[in-house]
Design a protein around this motif. Sequence first.
Motif, PDB file in Angstrom:
ATOM      1  N   GLY A 137     -43.924   1.216 -48.399  1.00 23.35           N
ATOM      2  CA  GLY A 137     -45.110   1.386 -49.349  1.00 23.35           C
ATOM      3  C   GLY A 137     -44.370   2.162 -50.778  1.00 23.35           C
ATOM      4  N   GLY A 138     -44.445   1.370 -51.895  1.00 22.69           N
ATOM      5  CA  GLY A 138     -43.848   1.780 -53.183  1.00 22.69           C
ATOM      6  C   GLY A 138     -44.554   2.805 -53.585  1.00 22.69           C
ATOM      7  N   GLY A 139     -45.927   2.984 -53.374  1.00 25.67           N
ATOM      8  CA  GLY A 139     -46.736   3.840 -54.047  1.00 25.67           C
ATOM      9  C   GLY A 139     -47.041   5.150 -53.258  1.00 25.67           C
ATOM     10  N   MET A 153     -46.242   6.643 -39.426  1.00 26.50           N
ATOM     11  CA  MET A 153     -44.867   6.386 -39.257  1.00 26.50           C
ATOM     12  C   MET A 153     -44.495   5.330 -40.623  1.00 26.50           C
ATOM     13  SD  MET A 153     -43.007   3.806 -36.319  1.00 26.50           S
ATOM     14  CE  MET A 153     -42.979   4.962 -35.084  1.00 26.50           C
ATOM     15  N   PHE A 154     -43.271   5.594 -40.878  1.00 28.49           N
ATOM     16  CA  PHE A 154     -42.622   4.936 -42.178  1.00 28.49           C
ATOM     17  C   PHE A 154     -41.590   4.221 -41.980  1.00 28.49           C
ATOM     18  CE2 PHE A 154     -44.989   8.872 -43.412  1.00 28.49           C
ATOM     19  CZ  PHE A 154     -45.799   8.305 -44.328  1.00 28.49           C
ATOM     20  N   HIS A 155     -41.451   3.064 -42.626  1.00 32.61           N
ATOM     21  CA  HIS A 155     -40.185   2.141 -42.531  1.00 32.61           C
ATOM     22  C   HIS A 155     -39.750   1.832 -44.003  1.00 32.61           C
ATOM     23  CE1 HIS A 155     -40.960   1.501 -38.074  1.00 32.61           C
ATOM     24  NE2 HIS A 155     -42.038   1.187 -38.474  1.00 32.61           N
ATOM     25  N   TYR A 156     -38.321   2.123 -44.151  1.00 30.85           N
ATOM     26  CA  TYR A 156     -37.809   1.778 -45.676  1.00 30.85           C
ATOM     27  C   TYR A 156     -36.609   1.318 -45.389  1.00 30.85           C
ATOM     28  CZ  TYR A 156     -41.309   5.279 -47.411  1.00 30.85           C
ATOM     29  OH  TYR A 156     -42.447   5.882 -47.920  1.00 30.85           O
ATOM     30  N   GLY A 157     -36.284   0.284 -46.417  1.00 29.88           N
ATOM     31  CA  GLY A 157     -35.067  -0.075 -46.617  1.00 29.88           C
ATOM     32  C   GLY A 157     -34.164   0.339 -47.489  1.00 29.88           C
ATOM     33  N   LEU A 158     -32.765   0.864 -47.074  1.00 31.49           N
ATOM     34  CA  LEU A 158     -32.066   1.478 -48.007  1.00 31.49           C
ATOM     35  C   LEU A 158     -31.294   0.754 -49.210  1.00 31.49           C
ATOM     36  CD1 LEU A 158     -29.570   3.250 -45.053  1.00 31.49           C
ATOM     37  CD2 LEU A 158     -31.438   4.390 -46.665  1.00 31.49           C
ATOM     38  N   LYS A 159     -31.664  -0.616 -49.185  1.00 35.55           N
ATOM     39  CA  LYS A 159     -31.160  -1.547 -50.183  1.00 35.55           C
ATOM     40  C   LYS A 159     -32.321  -1.706 -51.159  1.00 35.55           C
ATOM     41  CE  LYS A 159     -27.581  -3.638 -47.704  1.00 35.55           C
ATOM     42  NZ  LYS A 159     -27.281  -5.149 -47.171  1.00 35.55           N
ATOM     43  N   ALA A 165     -34.053   6.967 -53.143  1.00 35.85           N
ATOM     44  CA  ALA A 165     -34.006   8.249 -52.018  1.00 35.85           C
ATOM     45  C   ALA A 165     -34.975   9.176 -52.221  1.00 35.85           C
ATOM     46  CB  ALA A 165     -32.647   8.401 -51.887  1.00 35.85           C
ATOM     47  N   ASP A 166     -35.008   9.625 -53.565  1.00 40.67           N
ATOM     48  CA  ASP A 166     -35.957  10.735 -53.826  1.00 40.67           C
ATOM     49  C   ASP A 166     -37.388  10.701 -53.395  1.00 40.67           C
ATOM     50  OD1 ASP A 166     -36.243  13.336 -55.063  1.00 40.67           O
ATOM     51  OD2 ASP A 166     -37.420  12.247 -56.275  1.00 40.67           O
ATOM     52  N   ASP A 167     -37.838   9.166 -53.571  1.00 38.58           N
ATOM     53  CA  ASP A 167     -39.262   8.929 -53.073  1.00 38.58           C
ATOM     54  C   ASP A 167     -39.105   9.041 -51.517  1.00 38.58           C
ATOM     55  OD1 ASP A 167     -39.859   8.547 -55.770  1.00 38.58           O
ATOM     56  OD2 ASP A 167     -39.755   6.324 -55.627  1.00 38.58           O
ATOM     57  N   ALA A 172     -41.084  12.131 -46.890  1.00 33.64           N
ATOM     58  CA  ALA A 172     -40.682  12.964 -45.317  1.00 33.64           C
ATOM     59  C   ALA A 172     -40.980  14.368 -45.529  1.00 33.64           C
ATOM     60  CB  ALA A 172     -39.228  12.910 -45.263  1.00 33.64           C
ATOM     61  N   ALA A 173     -40.772  14.810 -46.658  1.00 35.40           N
ATOM     62  CA  ALA A 173     -41.161  16.457 -46.748  1.00 35.40           C
ATOM     63  C   ALA A 173     -42.635  16.632 -46.606  1.00 35.40           C
ATOM     64  CB  ALA A 173     -40.674  17.147 -48.087  1.00 35.40           C
ATOM     65  N   ALA A 174     -43.632  15.704 -47.006  1.00 39.96           N
ATOM     66  CA  ALA A 174     -44.972  15.787 -46.867  1.00 39.96           C
ATOM     67  C   ALA A 174     -45.346  15.566 -45.581  1.00 39.96           C
ATOM     68  CB  ALA A 174     -45.454  14.784 -47.955  1.00 39.96           C
ATOM     69  N   ASN A 175     -44.657  14.815 -44.864  1.00 38.08           N
ATOM     70  CA  ASN A 175     -45.095  14.429 -43.588  1.00 38.08           C
ATOM     71  C   ASN A 175     -44.047  14.666 -42.295  1.00 38.08           C
ATOM     72  OD1 ASN A 175     -47.613  12.669 -44.250  1.00 38.08           O
ATOM     73  ND2 ASN A 175     -46.010  12.014 -45.669  1.00 38.08           N
ATOM     74  N   PRO A 176     -43.841  15.976 -42.222  1.00 36.40           N
ATOM     75  CA  PRO A 176     -42.622  16.401 -41.335  1.00 36.40           C
ATOM     76  C   PRO A 176     -42.763  16.159 -39.911  1.00 36.40           C
ATOM     77  CG  PRO A 176     -44.088  18.347 -41.751  1.00 36.40           C
ATOM     78  CD  PRO A 176     -44.416  17.206 -42.716  1.00 36.40           C
ATOM     79  N   ASP A 177     -43.950  15.524 -39.367  1.00 34.73           N
ATOM     80  CA  ASP A 177     -44.085  15.276 -37.926  1.00 34.73           C
ATOM     81  C   ASP A 177     -44.187  13.657 -37.757  1.00 34.73           C
ATOM     82  OD1 ASP A 177     -44.412  17.969 -37.189  1.00 34.73           O
ATOM     83  OD2 ASP A 177     -46.431  17.698 -37.683  1.00 34.73           O
TER      84      ASP A 177
END
Length: 218
Positions: A137-139, A153-159, A165-167, A172-177
């Motif tokens: 999710g880009g936004g 649950m979140f899925h991201y591609g490193l490429k 990475a900051d996004d 992650a910080a906003a959703n620690p669980d």
Amino acid sequence: MGQMITLHSDTPIGAYLAEPANPTRGGIVVIQEIFGVNAHIRDVADRIAAAGYTAIAPALFDAVQPGVELGYDTDGIGKGVALMGQVGFERPLKDVAAAAKYIAHTGKVGTVGFCWGGTVAYAAAIELGLPGVSYYGGGNTHFVDRPAKAPLMFHYGLKDTHISADDRAKVAAANPDAPLYEYDADHGFNCDRRATYDAASAKLAWARTLAFFAEHIG
């Protein structure tokens, strides 16, 4: 496997409905990319139905342009981005709420969304209290200042050059669980109709998604 139906939201819109052969384990709202409820999104809904859930994919662009199905080329991207800008996020959340209500008789209802739809899924957990899985999710960072009312649950591609990475760190910080998974893959890695499809990442992410549904939906 599925069929198009009419869904009554603020205005009537189309939706793809796929139902399981056996009694349902609950319902999942499948939230489209900027390319409409195309063959890929219908296939996702069919796969969810095969896993035992009732799946519904509301056509979020129908309010401004009915029947949108776009390709993954430059022209399709341009048209999809323009349509996304027209509908924003408030209208899609109403459509997701209408879709969730339509399948509420099946039991608990959650969401899964891809790209723009991944952000709508995140927003639906915040605004509607629906458990959700967000693929690339880009936004998502637009909503990190609001607490979710349901599991995520979140899925991201490193490429993925669309999402830094900051996004990902902000989400992650906003959703620690909430589990946040990163794959050696690009944006759109789940879609086997795109050049960025990555079979191994898609398979692993899908297994994790089904495990999420089993835990939080039924």
